[in-house]
Motif scaffolding. Sequence first.
Motif, PDB file in Angstrom:
ATOM      1  N   ARG A  67      59.022  23.885 -15.024  1.00 27.83           N
ATOM      2  CA  ARG A  67      59.010  25.054 -14.140  1.00 27.83           C
ATOM      3  C   ARG A  67      60.054  26.048 -14.614  1.00 27.83           C
ATOM      4  N   GLU A  68      59.589  27.124 -15.174  1.00 28.45           N
ATOM      5  CA  GLU A  68      60.432  28.237 -15.584  1.00 28.45           C
ATOM      6  C   GLU A  68      59.720  29.497 -15.145  1.00 28.45           C
ATOM      7  N   TYR A  69      60.365  30.604 -15.306  1.00 24.69           N
ATOM      8  CA  TYR A  69      59.727  31.862 -14.965  1.00 24.69           C
ATOM      9  C   TYR A  69      59.452  32.617 -16.238  1.00 24.69           C
ATOM     10  N   ASN A  70      58.312  33.291 -16.266  1.00 20.32           N
ATOM     11  CA  ASN A  70      57.909  33.953 -17.496  1.00 20.32           C
ATOM     12  C   ASN A  70      58.734  35.214 -17.747  1.00 20.32           C
ATOM     13  N   LEU A 129      58.088  38.278 -17.575  1.00 15.87           N
ATOM     14  CA  LEU A 129      57.923  39.391 -16.644  1.00 15.87           C
ATOM     15  C   LEU A 129      58.754  39.201 -15.381  1.00 15.87           C
ATOM     16  N   GLY A 130      59.334  38.012 -15.200  1.00 13.20           N
ATOM     17  CA  GLY A 130      60.185  37.760 -14.060  1.00 13.20           C
ATOM     18  C   GLY A 130      59.433  37.443 -12.775  1.00 13.20           C
ATOM     19  N   ASN A 131      58.120  37.270 -12.839  1.00  9.65           N
ATOM     20  CA  ASN A 131      57.409  36.933 -11.610  1.00  9.65           C
ATOM     21  C   ASN A 131      57.454  35.434 -11.363  1.00  9.65           C
ATOM     22  N   ASP A 132      56.877  35.008 -10.260  1.00  9.17           N
ATOM     23  CA  ASP A 132      56.993  33.625  -9.813  1.00  9.17           C
ATOM     24  C   ASP A 132      55.965  32.686 -10.440  1.00  9.17           C
ATOM     25  N   ARG A 133      55.402  33.051 -11.562  1.00 11.99           N
ATOM     26  CA  ARG A 133      54.415  32.199 -12.221  1.00 11.99           C
ATOM     27  C   ARG A 133      55.142  31.224 -13.136  1.00 11.99           C
ATOM     28  N   PRO A 134      54.897  29.921 -12.980  1.00 15.15           N
ATOM     29  CA  PRO A 134      55.585  28.951 -13.833  1.00 15.15           C
ATOM     30  C   PRO A 134      55.180  29.096 -15.303  1.00 15.15           C
ATOM     31  N   ALA A 135      56.088  28.767 -16.205  1.00 16.20           N
ATOM     32  CA  ALA A 135      55.864  28.936 -17.647  1.00 16.20           C
ATOM     33  C   ALA A 135      54.728  28.066 -18.162  1.00 16.20           C
ATOM     34  N   GLY A 177      43.562  32.400 -23.170  1.00 15.02           N
ATOM     35  CA  GLY A 177      44.712  31.912 -22.394  1.00 15.02           C
ATOM     36  C   GLY A 177      44.901  32.694 -21.114  1.00 15.02           C
ATOM     37  N   PHE A 178      45.690  32.121 -20.211  1.00 10.26           N
ATOM     38  CA  PHE A 178      46.000  32.773 -18.938  1.00 10.26           C
ATOM     39  C   PHE A 178      47.144  33.745 -19.089  1.00 10.26           C
TER      40      PHE A 178
END
Length: 181
Positions: A23-26, A28-34, A180-181
């Motif tokens: 669990r990291e943040y991408n 862009l700084g949003n709440d989507r896990p890496a 990819g997502f």
Amino acid sequence: MIKKLSLIALFCLLFVMQSFAQREYNALGNDRPAWVDKIYVGGGLGGFGISDNQVWVNVSGQVGYRITEKWNAGVGITYQYFKYKRPIEQSFNDYGVNFFTQYVVYQPFFVMARYEIFFLDQIDSRATYDTFLLGGGITQPMGGKGFLNFYALYNVLYSDGGDNGRYDSPWVIGMNIGIGF
């Protein structure tokens, strides 16, 4: 057969648990896990043929995970339809699951291994076939997260003169696409 599927399912479960632990943040700084950025989906038209005596269609889908920048693994599904017109009209609906891994040796060249389990229609029953394919190919990146693969794989379980399911050659040549997502 059940033992094989259980071991494969356990491997996949451990693989997914490891993925969720990242669990990291991408960027862009949003709440989507890496780990979400490492998932891709795709598939392909594994084959299509039509003649005066037969029709054959093979379609597939896959979900993969980029373990590292060069190494990925995943699972796929396949559906095949065969229709023979002579001597007696018959049609067959086959399906299967596969597990694959791929490693880019030197861009754009990769090596690949794929294990398949197919469930094939017979005239009066259903048969199960395993294939283990080894080989390689060329990958072409498309955009930021897409790719197109061309590959040649050899079925190491192929038996000359034996029952090889729908495979009439130990060689499998194909292509697939992923996004990819």
